[in-house]
Every structure is written in structure tokens, then in C-alpha cells.
Design a protein around this motif. Structure first.
Motif, PDB file in Angstrom:
ATOM      1  N   ALA A   1      47.113 -21.218  10.929  1.00  0.00           N
ATOM      2  CA  ALA A   1      45.914 -20.773  10.422  1.00  0.00           C
ATOM      3  C   ALA A   1      45.543 -19.241  10.901  1.00  0.00           C
ATOM      4  O   ALA A   1      44.949 -18.462  10.125  1.00  0.00           O
TER       5      ALA A   1
ATOM      6  N   SER B   1      47.765 -16.713   9.383  1.00  0.00           N
ATOM      7  CA  SER B   1      47.366 -16.540   8.098  1.00  0.00           C
ATOM      8  C   SER B   1      46.288 -15.667   7.906  1.00  0.00           C
ATOM      9  O   SER B   1      46.264 -14.847   7.006  1.00  0.00           O
ATOM     10  N   LEU B   2      45.296 -15.864   8.822  1.00  0.00           N
ATOM     11  CA  LEU B   2      43.947 -15.134   8.526  1.00  0.00           C
ATOM     12  C   LEU B   2      44.232 -13.431   9.305  1.00  0.00           C
ATOM     13  O   LEU B   2      43.844 -12.628   8.739  1.00  0.00           O
TER      14      LEU B   2
ATOM     15  N   VAL C   1      44.064 -11.440   5.467  1.00  0.00           N
ATOM     16  CA  VAL C   1      42.736 -10.954   5.604  1.00  0.00           C
ATOM     17  C   VAL C   1      42.890  -9.396   5.095  1.00  0.00           C
ATOM     18  O   VAL C   1      42.191  -9.105   4.052  1.00  0.00           O
TER      19      VAL C   1
ATOM     20  N   ALA D   1      44.595 -18.974   2.513  1.00  0.00           N
ATOM     21  CA  ALA D   1      43.788 -18.160   3.246  1.00  0.00           C
ATOM     22  C   ALA D   1      43.426 -16.919   2.472  1.00  0.00           C
ATOM     23  O   ALA D   1      42.385 -15.932   2.557  1.00  0.00           O
TER      24      ALA D   1
ATOM     25  N   ALA E   1      39.958 -15.482   0.939  1.00  0.00           N
ATOM     26  CA  ALA E   1      39.543 -14.149   1.534  1.00  0.00           C
ATOM     27  C   ALA E   1      39.373 -13.275   0.363  1.00  0.00           C
ATOM     28  O   ALA E   1      38.068 -12.585   0.567  1.00  0.00           O
TER      29      ALA E   1
ATOM     30  N   MET F   1      36.401 -16.230   4.417  1.00  0.00           N
ATOM     31  CA  MET F   1      37.381 -15.773   5.373  1.00  0.00           C
ATOM     32  C   MET F   1      37.555 -17.306   6.308  1.00  0.00           C
ATOM     33  O   MET F   1      38.576 -17.734   6.371  1.00  0.00           O
TER      34      MET F   1
ATOM     35  N   GLY G   1      38.811 -20.051   4.136  1.00  0.00           N
ATOM     36  CA  GLY G   1      40.447 -19.698   3.957  1.00  0.00           C
ATOM     37  C   GLY G   1      41.167 -20.139   5.107  1.00  0.00           C
ATOM     38  O   GLY G   1      42.121 -20.827   4.846  1.00  0.00           O
ATOM     39  N   GLY G   2      40.669 -20.164   6.345  1.00  0.00           N
ATOM     40  CA  GLY G   2      41.288 -20.591   7.417  1.00  0.00           C
ATOM     41  C   GLY G   2      41.322 -22.018   7.611  1.00  0.00           C
ATOM     42  O   GLY G   2      42.319 -22.645   7.777  1.00  0.00           O
TER      43      GLY G   2
END
Length: 325
Positions: free
Chosen positions: A117, A120-121, A125, A194, A198, A236, A239-240
Motif C-alpha cells: 500500500a 502504491s501511494l 499519487v 490507490a 487519489a 489518498m 486509496g491506501g
């Protein structure tokens, strides 16, 4: 700088009381139906009570029909969970909760998805920001981002091995049966959640706010850090959380890439070998049957739900607390 917490309005408290009352009634109804050995009666009760609520909303036959049809899906989602919880053996759950092997599995089942995660962020993002602003070739990039959503899970694992395994993009990186390989597989399947969450958050921010910051001399980074980012932070975080939840549940890609992995386990202070939680639950089902696998699944479900609710509570609390100069 003073801190002010926005109080909940009275109508929100009223709705909360009604929701608690509805949940209590549903639990009592389920307990009664389960004690009689007739869970079908509870399913009928849910549908009929939903129809009653639809009638009480004074939206006519349309409201009754929509509430009734919607309740069918709620039954399909909620009844298996209730039956799963009701049929668990507390003694067997306690036994599994004290098993050191299960502790390692639960730790890995939270830790590896957390790494996925974060990855991914960290990379999703910036991509989401550019997608929200638009650029040439965007449809192709969007298709690539969403591709893992439709790729079969086992195929995703094969793709990871071709892309990053022997002869892949990083020859010095060991992927098969390693924690980095597991994280790569989890990131592959969870990153779209994610990125898309975002992106929706960035698209909801008024472009004029960022433009005003730039007019007043802010650099692109300052405008993002002080205006766009704070306004989109909840999206965000959402999404995480979605990426983490998706990674926790992944089975197929992990089973192909990293069936068992060696990693450093802090409580033991040494490196240990364990499996991702869904893989372990499946193996327990094959070797120990439904009862043992159900006990491990209940522990995983409890841990995952607790973390998910904690993050949701923290992010919701942050939105109700405002800083006032």
C-alpha cells in the motif's frame, strides 16, 4: 492557532440511534432464526423489514421495490458473515490465537500488504495527479492502470515472474519465494485502487484554488503541498486503505510468486518462514478441514476489520477537527 472540534449535529445523532436500533433488531432476529435452525427465516425477515422501511419512507411502490431488491444483495453479503461468526468454536479460535505459527502468518498478512500500500501511494499519487490534469496518451495509461483489475490472479503472478524474475527487469533482485516478490505481486493487484481513489480526490479539488496559489507566487510544489494535497488527502488515505485491503485478500498472485517467504519477525528477533494469510488459510482448509481454517479466517477477519475501522475512524476524526487561526 486554536483547535476546534466540530460537534455532530442532532440529526446525525438521531440517525445513529436509529441505525443502532435497526442493528439490534437484526441481531435478535438472526439469533432467533439460528436457534431454530432456520436461517432462511432471517433472510425473509430482512427482505420484509426492508420493504417496511421503504414503505415508511413515503416513496410509494417505487421506494418499496427499491428497498426490497436492495435487501436481497444485503442478505447475500451479510448472511454468510453472520453464519460464519455464529458457527465458530471459541475454544478453537483461542487455540489458534495462541499458536506462534498463526502469529507469524497474521503479522505477514498485515505487514506485506502495508508495504504494498505504501508503494502504491508513493508512486500512484503522482500518477493520479497527472491523470487528474490530463495529458496526451492518457487513455492508454488509464487502461494500463486498470488492467490488473481484470487480469486473473494467477496470471498476475505469472506476469510478475516474467517481468521481475530470472531474466526480467532487475536481474539482481530475487523474486520467487521472497518477500520483495510478494510485495511486488501485492502492489501489482492493489495499485489501481490507490491510483483511482487519489485521482478522484484530485479531480474534486477546484482548479481555481491551485491557480490562485500560483498567481500569489507559490511554486507548483508549494501549491500542491499547501492547497491541492491537503484538500485531497482523505481520498489518498482512502486509496491506501483500499490498496491495503485488496493486498490482504490476495491469493492467486502470491501463491504463484511467493508461496512461502522468509522474513525478519520482530517478536522473535530472527528470520522465520511463513505464508501469506490467504494461502495459509487455504492450506489449513486442505489439511485440517473447515473448522480449523474457519478459526484462522476468523482471526484474520478480526485483525483486518480492526485495522480498517481504526484507519477509518482516524481519517474521519481528522476531517471533523479544524484548525482556526
Amino acid at each position: 492557532m486554536a483547535t476546534r472540534t466540530t460537534p455532530l449535529p442532532m440529526h446525525a445523532l438521531g440517525r445513529g440511534s436509529v441505525a443502532l436500533a435497526v442493528v439490534a433488531v437484526q441481531l435478535v432476529a438472526f439469533a432467533a432464526a439460528y436457534s431454530l435452525g432456520r436461517p432462511t427465516l432471517y433472510a425473509a425477515f430482512v427482505v420484509l423489514s426492508a420493504a417496511g422501511l421503504g414503505f415508511a419512507s413515503r416513496r410509494g411502490l417505487f421506494g418499496v421495490a427499491m428497498a426490497t431488491l436492495g435487501s436481497v444483495l444485503l442478505v447475500a453479503l451479510g448472511l454468510p458473515l453472520l453464519l460464519f461468526a455464529a458457527r465458530q468454536s471459541p475454544s478453537l479460535i483461542a487455540e489458534k490465537a495462541l499458536d506462534p505459527g498463526v502469529h507469524r502468518v497474521l503479522y505477514l498478512g498485515v505487514y506485506a500488504p502495508l508495504l504494498a500500500a505504501v508503494a502504491s501511494l508513493a508512486f500512484g499519487v503522482p500518477l493520479a495527479y497527472h491523470l487528474s490534469r490530463g495529458f496526451a496518451g492518457q487513455p492508454l495509461v488509464e487502461s494500463l492502470v486498470d488492467l490488473p483489475l481484470v487480469v486473473p490472479h494467477s496470471v498476475a503472478g505469472i506476469i510478475i515472474l516474467f517481468g521481475f524474475g530470472q531474466g526480467g527487469a532487475f536481474p539482481g533482485l530475487s523474486v520467487l519465494g521472497t518477500l520483495p516478490g510478494m510485495v511486488l505481486a501485492l502492489t501489482f493487484v492493489s495499485a489501481p485502487y490507490a491510483v483511482n481513489a487519489a485521482r478522484e480526490a484530485f479531480e474534486s479539488v477546484d482548479d481555481r484554488l491551485e491557480y490562485a496559489a500560483r498567481v500569489h507566487g507559490a511554486s507548483p510544489w508549494q501549491a500542491f503541498r499547501r492547497v491541492t494535497g491537503p484538500l485531497a488527502v482523505r481520498g489518498m488515505v482512502t486509496g491506501g486503505v483500499l490498496a491495503w485491503a485488496r493486498a490482504v485478500s490476495e491469493f492467486g498472485a502470491v501463491a504463484v510468486v511467493a508461496y512461502s517467504v522468509e522474513f525478519f519477525y520482530p517478536p522473535a528477533g530472527e528470520r522465520v518462514i511463513a505464508q501469506h494469510a490467504p494461502v495459509f488459510v487455504y492450506n489449513t482448509y486442505l489439511q485440517g478441514g473447515l473448522d480449523e481454517s474457519g478459526a484462522v479466517a476468523a482471526l484474520l477477519l478480526a485483525v483486518s476489520a480492526a485495522i480498517f475501522l481504526l484507519v477509518r475512524w482516524l481519517t474521519t476524526d481528522a476531517t471533523t477537527t479544524q484548525g482556526v487561526a
